[in-house]
Design an enzyme around this catalytic site. Structure first.
Site, PDB file in Angstrom:
ATOM      1  CE  LYS A  45      26.771  27.205   8.823  1.00 57.15           C
ATOM      2  NZ  LYS A  45      26.611  26.077   9.786  1.00 57.15           N
ATOM      3  CD  GLU A  87      42.613  26.863  11.103  1.00 58.04           C
ATOM      4  OE1 GLU A  87      42.759  25.851  10.352  1.00 58.04           O
ATOM      5  OE2 GLU A  87      42.349  26.784  12.311  1.00 58.04           O
ATOM      6  CB  CYS A  99      42.504  22.568  12.246  1.00 56.80           C
ATOM      7  SG  CYS A  99      42.782  23.787  13.524  1.00 56.80           S
ATOM      8  CD  GLU A 133      42.032  18.389   8.598  1.00 55.64           C
ATOM      9  OE1 GLU A 133      41.160  18.861   7.857  1.00 55.64           O
ATOM     10  OE2 GLU A 133      42.626  19.053   9.471  1.00 55.64           O
TER      11      GLU A 133
HETATM   12  P1  ADP Z   1      32.845  18.973   8.226  1.00 56.19           P
HETATM   13  O1  ADP Z   1      32.755  18.363   6.853  1.00 56.19           O
HETATM   14  O2  ADP Z   1      33.829  18.352   9.097  1.00 56.19           O
HETATM   15  O3  ADP Z   1      31.506  19.142   8.854  1.00 56.19           O
HETATM   16  P2  ADP Z   1      32.827  21.528   7.040  1.00 56.19           P
HETATM   17  O4  ADP Z   1      33.948  22.253   6.434  1.00 56.19           O
HETATM   18  O5  ADP Z   1      31.815  20.911   6.132  1.00 56.19           O
HETATM   19  O6  ADP Z   1      33.421  20.433   8.000  1.00 56.19           O
HETATM   20  O7  ADP Z   1      32.050  22.458   8.049  1.00 56.19           O
HETATM   21  C1  ADP Z   1      32.567  23.623   8.664  1.00 56.19           C
HETATM   22  C2  ADP Z   1      31.521  24.717   8.648  1.00 56.19           C
HETATM   23  O8  ADP Z   1      31.255  25.070   7.298  1.00 56.19           O
HETATM   24  C3  ADP Z   1      30.170  24.327   9.248  1.00 56.19           C
HETATM   25  O9  ADP Z   1      29.645  25.435   9.959  1.00 56.19           O
HETATM   26  C4  ADP Z   1      29.342  24.027   8.017  1.00 56.19           C
HETATM   27  O10 ADP Z   1      27.962  24.190   8.212  1.00 56.19           O
HETATM   28  C5  ADP Z   1      29.871  25.059   7.049  1.00 56.19           C
HETATM   29  N1  ADP Z   1      29.634  24.760   5.639  1.00 56.19           N
HETATM   30  C6  ADP Z   1      29.565  23.540   5.051  1.00 56.19           C
HETATM   31  N2  ADP Z   1      29.304  23.670   3.734  1.00 56.19           N
HETATM   32  C7  ADP Z   1      29.216  25.000   3.462  1.00 56.19           C
HETATM   33  C8  ADP Z   1      28.970  25.782   2.288  1.00 56.19           C
HETATM   34  N3  ADP Z   1      28.744  25.213   1.131  1.00 56.19           N
HETATM   35  N4  ADP Z   1      28.980  27.120   2.394  1.00 56.19           N
HETATM   36  C9  ADP Z   1      29.202  27.713   3.581  1.00 56.19           C
HETATM   37  N5  ADP Z   1      29.422  27.048   4.715  1.00 56.19           N
HETATM   38  C10 ADP Z   1      29.429  25.699   4.678  1.00 56.19           C
END
Ligand code: ADP
Ligand code: MG
Length: 500
Positions: A189, A264, A298, A396
């Site tokens: 994804k 990560e 990161c 961060e």
């Molecule tokens: P940001 O907040 O900077 O967008 P995230 O950690 O939210 O960083 O996003 C990194 C990835 O994790 C994206 O692909 C996002 O869609 C996904 N993501 C966000 N929330 C969830 C969740 N609850 N479960 C699985 N994947 C998630």
């Protein structure tokens, strides 16, 4: 009149394109039929609509991956053939470099030259794991003479991969390439902000010889598509790169099934400058460490620790140079820093700038640049006299924001450097080899650079200590994350038990 791709490229205002996700070897819409908008951060214009995948799309993708792995025989495809497929993916990236880099820049905002490096790095990553596919082998153990014991390495099965928006095609490479080298099938994804380049590359997956279902790309947001991937019972492992907050959630959601996870999660990495460092290189290193890719990195060296005897000179020089950083749309070759990826991210960073103004002094920047009426730009910002306990030194930010902290001696530098929950990366600048090694050994970080910051090579391990996560990507470590170990014991004693 029809517009050719070339004409669209020249006009640099691509029309809104409709993308579909890639499941079981076919490009499909979301089963629920909904889509979400994808933007160009430099114009704030919608450039694409992408399917908003949900649980049923994830289930379809996992089923396709399962079929490919267990029934269609991906599991039994030779390592040589898997390697060749990976080499062919690399070739495709190299031959479509200009097109993919341009799309990456349109979608993420980063300068075009950085996108081009990303494409080269992504191709190199597929090549590395193409070569590694044939070097995954077990071991024979020295058990007593009337037995043979060996350990086999086997692919885990279906791997779920969730990636961030800062290096879209490159982060996909870091995950897809080792998983395929190991023999896993993949449901990946991309981040909802930046799904375009991976979907574009997926157009080539059939031609490179990937059987349907071996790599599936499901688009959607975190709660809608990421969460069901994490909780799907047929997904054996989740590899995630993203925020610490979501990392914690993923680990919790994976716990019920004792699903393997590698995380990560970014950091608040120290970049340490001793007064004996080469001054010009040091100033460049501080700026590059924090501002490359708009600071959306990161491993950003966003805590700059500077020894007191060069401190004010350093802050002045860094601020003067930061003022010369040219902001602009990423497709403009003179641009050195693009806009942030989204309005949400711009607002998040703006919130930290406000906090920072109350916590420390501003050497340069601190707000939104005046020269743009569109685009999610933030000024490269340097705060100084920052207390390491301040919010802008502990959290961060993921934007072009540097916090400069003075220190007196080596012991204090090490103490400050390690005083954060994170431990992804660190750098130390000095011409004293003894000091460099002492500091390297004392730092709690998964990557330590000496007299540089940020270069990353696919041959070398990448990952964090502490709250920066666990597991290692890249190198031979990367492939381990997708392998199980099976011990096989062969008895050679004709009357082996004789106990009853
Ligand atoms: P940001 O907040 O900077 O967008 P995230 O950690 O939210 O960083 O996003 C990194 C990835 O994790 C994206 O692909 C996002 O869609 C996904 N993501 C966000 N929330 C969830 C969740 N609850 N479960 C699985 N994947 C998630
Ligand atoms: Mg988020």
């Amino acid at each position: 009149m029809t517009t050719t791709a070339a004409a669209r490229g020249r006009a640099r205002t691509p029309e809104v394109a409709s993308y579909r996700m890639y499941i079981d070897g076919k490009f499909v819409d979301a089963r629920g039929g909904s889509t979400f908008d994808v933007y160009d951060p430099s114009t704030e214009a919608v450039v694409a609509r992408v399917p908003a995948g949900g649980a049923e799309d994830v289930a379809g993708a996992v089923e396709a991956a399962r079929r490919a792995f267990y029934q269609a025989g991906w599991k039994n495809v030779s390592a040589q053939e898997r390697g060749r497929i990976l080499f062919r993916i690399a070739e495709r990236i190299r031959s479509r470099r200009a097109e993919l880099a341009e799309l990456e820049t349109i979608n993420s905002g980063k300068p075009i030259a950085e996108s081009e490096y990303d494409m080269d790095d992504a191709a190199t990553c597929y090549e590395y794991y193409g070569g590694l596919a044939t070097k995954i082998h077990g071991e024979v153990m020295p058990v007593p003479a009337d037995a043979v014991a060996f350990a086999m390495r086997e692919p885990m099965g279906v791997a779920g991969q969730i990636i961030p928006w800062n290096y879209p095609l490159l982060m996909a490479a870091w995950k897809i390439a080792p998983a395929l080298a190991a023999g896993c099938a993949v449901v990946i994804k991309p981040a909802e902000q930046t799904p375009l380049t991976l979907l574009r590359l997926a157009e080539d997956f059939e031609a490179v010889g990937l059987p349907p279902g071996v790599v599936n790309v499901v688009t959607g947001d975190g709660p809608g598509a990421g969460a069901p991937l994490v909780s799907h019972p047929d997904v054996r492992k989740i590899a995630f790169t993203g925020s610490a907050e979501v990392g914690r959630l993923i680990m919790r959601n994976a716990a019920d099934q004792l699903k393997r996870v590698s995380l990560e999660l970014g950091g608040k990495s120290p970049n340490i400058f001793f007064s004996d460092a080469d001054f010009e290189n040091a100033v460049d290193g501080a700026l590059f460490g924090t501002f490359v890719n708009q600071g959306e990195v990161c491993s950003a060296g966003s805590r700059v620790l500077v020894q007191r005897d060069i401190y004010s000179k350093f802050v002045d020089a860094a601020a003067a140079k930061a003022k010369t950083i040219r902001l602009g749309p990423g497709l403009d070759r003179d641009t050195k820093m693009g806009p942030l990826v989204s309005a949400e991210q711009r607002d998040r960073v703006a919130g930290y700038l406000k906090t920072g103004r109350g916590e420390a002094k501003v050497a340069v920047g601190g707000g939104r640049p005046k020269q743009f009426d569109k685009g999610w730009y933030v000024e490269p910002t340097i705060f100084y006299d920052v207390d390491n306990a301040a919010t802008i030194a502990q959290e961060e930010i993921f934007g072009p924001v540097m916090s400069v902290i003075p220190f007196t001696d080596e012991a204090e530098a090490i103490r400050i450097a390690n005083a954060t929950p994170y431990g992804l990366a660190a750098a130390v600048w000095t011409r004293d080899i003894f000091k460099a090694f002492r500091v390297v050994k004392a730092l709690e970080a998964g990557i330590v650079w000496v007299n540089h910051m940020q270069p990353t090579f696919v041959e070398a391990p990448w990952g964090g200590y502490k709250a920066s996560g666990f597991g290692r990507e890249l190198g031979h470590w990367g492939v381990e994350e997708y392998l199980e170990t099976k011990q096989v014991f062969i008895n050679l004693d004709e009357k082996p038990i004789g106990w009853y």
